[in-house]
Design a protein around this motif. Structure first.
Motif, mmCIF file in Angstrom:
data_model
loop_
_atom_site.group_PDB
_atom_site.id
_atom_site.type_symbol
_atom_site.label_atom_id
_atom_site.label_comp_id
_atom_site.label_asym_id
_atom_site.label_seq_id
_atom_site.Cartn_x
_atom_site.Cartn_y
_atom_site.Cartn_z
ATOM 1 N N LEU A 157 68.844 36.765 53.539
ATOM 2 C CA LEU A 157 69.198 35.366 53.424
ATOM 3 C C LEU A 157 69.749 34.915 54.768
ATOM 4 O O LEU A 157 70.681 35.530 55.294
ATOM 5 C CB LEU A 157 70.257 35.144 52.341
ATOM 6 C CG LEU A 157 69.806 35.160 50.883
ATOM 7 C CD1 LEU A 157 69.335 36.540 50.449
ATOM 8 C CD2 LEU A 157 70.936 34.693 49.979
ATOM 9 N N GLN A 158 69.185 33.870 55.320
ATOM 10 C CA GLN A 158 69.590 33.375 56.624
ATOM 11 C C GLN A 158 70.149 31.969 56.461
ATOM 12 O O GLN A 158 69.397 31.025 56.241
ATOM 13 C CB GLN A 158 68.396 33.354 57.579
ATOM 14 C CG GLN A 158 68.741 32.947 59.002
ATOM 15 C CD GLN A 158 69.606 33.962 59.695
ATOM 16 O OE1 GLN A 158 69.395 35.170 59.572
ATOM 17 N NE2 GLN A 158 70.617 33.508 60.412
ATOM 18 N N ALA A 159 71.473 31.866 56.590
ATOM 19 C CA ALA A 159 72.136 30.572 56.449
ATOM 20 C C ALA A 159 72.295 29.907 57.811
ATOM 21 O O ALA A 159 72.505 30.583 58.824
ATOM 22 C CB ALA A 159 73.495 30.746 55.794
ATOM 23 N N SER A 160 72.212 28.596 57.809
ATOM 24 C CA SER A 160 72.388 27.844 59.046
ATOM 25 C C SER A 160 72.875 26.437 58.715
ATOM 26 O O SER A 160 72.872 26.034 57.557
ATOM 27 C CB SER A 160 71.067 27.773 59.819
ATOM 28 O OG SER A 160 70.080 27.113 59.057
ATOM 29 N N GLY A 161 73.295 25.711 59.744
ATOM 30 C CA GLY A 161 73.675 24.320 59.564
ATOM 31 C C GLY A 161 75.157 24.032 59.665
ATOM 32 O O GLY A 161 75.571 22.876 59.622
ATOM 33 N N GLY A 162 75.970 25.057 59.781
ATOM 34 C CA GLY A 162 77.399 24.828 59.904
ATOM 35 C C GLY A 162 77.751 24.221 61.255
ATOM 36 O O GLY A 162 76.920 24.133 62.155
ATOM 37 N N GLY A 163 79.002 23.819 61.376
ATOM 38 C CA GLY A 163 79.446 23.246 62.633
ATOM 39 C C GLY A 163 80.761 22.508 62.474
ATOM 40 O O GLY A 163 81.429 22.624 61.440
ATOM 41 N N LEU A 164 81.107 21.759 63.489
ATOM 42 C CA LEU A 164 82.337 20.976 63.515
ATOM 43 C C LEU A 164 82.008 19.517 63.239
ATOM 44 O O LEU A 164 81.109 18.942 63.871
ATOM 45 C CB LEU A 164 83.012 21.110 64.877
ATOM 46 C CG LEU A 164 84.251 20.232 65.124
ATOM 47 C CD1 LEU A 164 85.363 20.611 64.158
ATOM 48 C CD2 LEU A 164 84.704 20.371 66.578
ATOM 49 N N VAL A 165 82.727 18.937 62.295
ATOM 50 C CA VAL A 165 82.485 17.540 61.937
ATOM 51 C C VAL A 165 83.818 16.879 61.612
ATOM 52 O O VAL A 165 84.767 17.552 61.173
ATOM 53 C CB VAL A 165 81.519 17.459 60.731
ATOM 54 C CG1 VAL A 165 82.137 18.086 59.493
ATOM 55 C CG2 VAL A 165 81.065 16.047 60.473
ATOM 56 N N GLN A 166 83.899 15.595 61.853
ATOM 57 C CA GLN A 166 85.124 14.865 61.515
ATOM 58 C C GLN A 166 85.172 14.565 60.026
ATOM 59 O O GLN A 166 84.132 14.482 59.354
ATOM 60 C CB GLN A 166 85.181 13.557 62.304
ATOM 61 C CG GLN A 166 85.460 13.733 63.776
ATOM 62 C CD GLN A 166 85.686 12.410 64.482
ATOM 63 O OE1 GLN A 166 85.199 11.372 64.048
ATOM 64 N NE2 GLN A 166 86.429 12.451 65.581
ATOM 65 N N ALA A 167 86.354 14.398 59.535
ATOM 66 C CA ALA A 167 86.520 14.031 58.133
ATOM 67 C C ALA A 167 85.721 12.767 57.823
ATOM 68 O O ALA A 167 85.700 11.824 58.621
ATOM 69 C CB ALA A 167 87.999 13.808 57.828
ATOM 70 N N GLY A 168 85.063 12.799 56.678
ATOM 71 C CA GLY A 168 84.202 11.686 56.295
ATOM 72 C C GLY A 168 82.757 11.869 56.704
ATOM 73 O O GLY A 168 81.882 11.114 56.267
#
Length: 118
Positions: free
Chosen positions: A3-14
């Motif tokens: 299983l290869q997960a991706s798409g995470g990162g840093l984002v502002q609230a909202g």
């Protein structure tokens, strides 16, 4: 099975993020797929799940904000995360439970970090 997960990162609230988890074997279409998360110092918790027939379930904390979906043609499960909050910060893991004909074996992805800043 991988299983290869991706798409995470840093984002502002909202803000929004979409996580993806690609499964390498054809058992995907026969497997229950879940997303879990684990925040620092906390236990891993179930965020959302989708059955082979498309029935979904969500943790109360993400209902109305997160959407899980699957594309059996691409052997991929997604987690669309909207209206993110700082408390959503965690490592997110995808999980597959193989069908009984494959021993109902559990498989985990490597995790992808989601950080929501306030």
């Amino acid at each position: 099975v991988q299983l290869q997960a991706s798409g995470g990162g840093l984002v502002q609230a909202g803000g929004s993020l979409r996580l993806s988890c690609a499964v390498t074997r054809a058992i995907f279409s026969m497997s229950v797929m879940n997303w879990y998360r684990q925040a620092p110092g906390k236990q891993r918790e179930l965020v959302a799940g989708v059955t082979t027939t498309g029935t979904t379930n969500y943790a109360d904390s993400v209902k109305g904000r997160f959407t899980i979906s699957r594309d059996n043609a691409k052997n991929t499960v997604y987690l669309q995360m909207n209206s993110l909050k700082p408390e959503d910060t965690a490592v997110y893991y995808c999980y597959a439970r193989a069908p009984p004909t494959w021993g109902s074996t559990s498989y985990w992805g490597q995790g992808t970090l989601v950080t929501v800043s306030s």
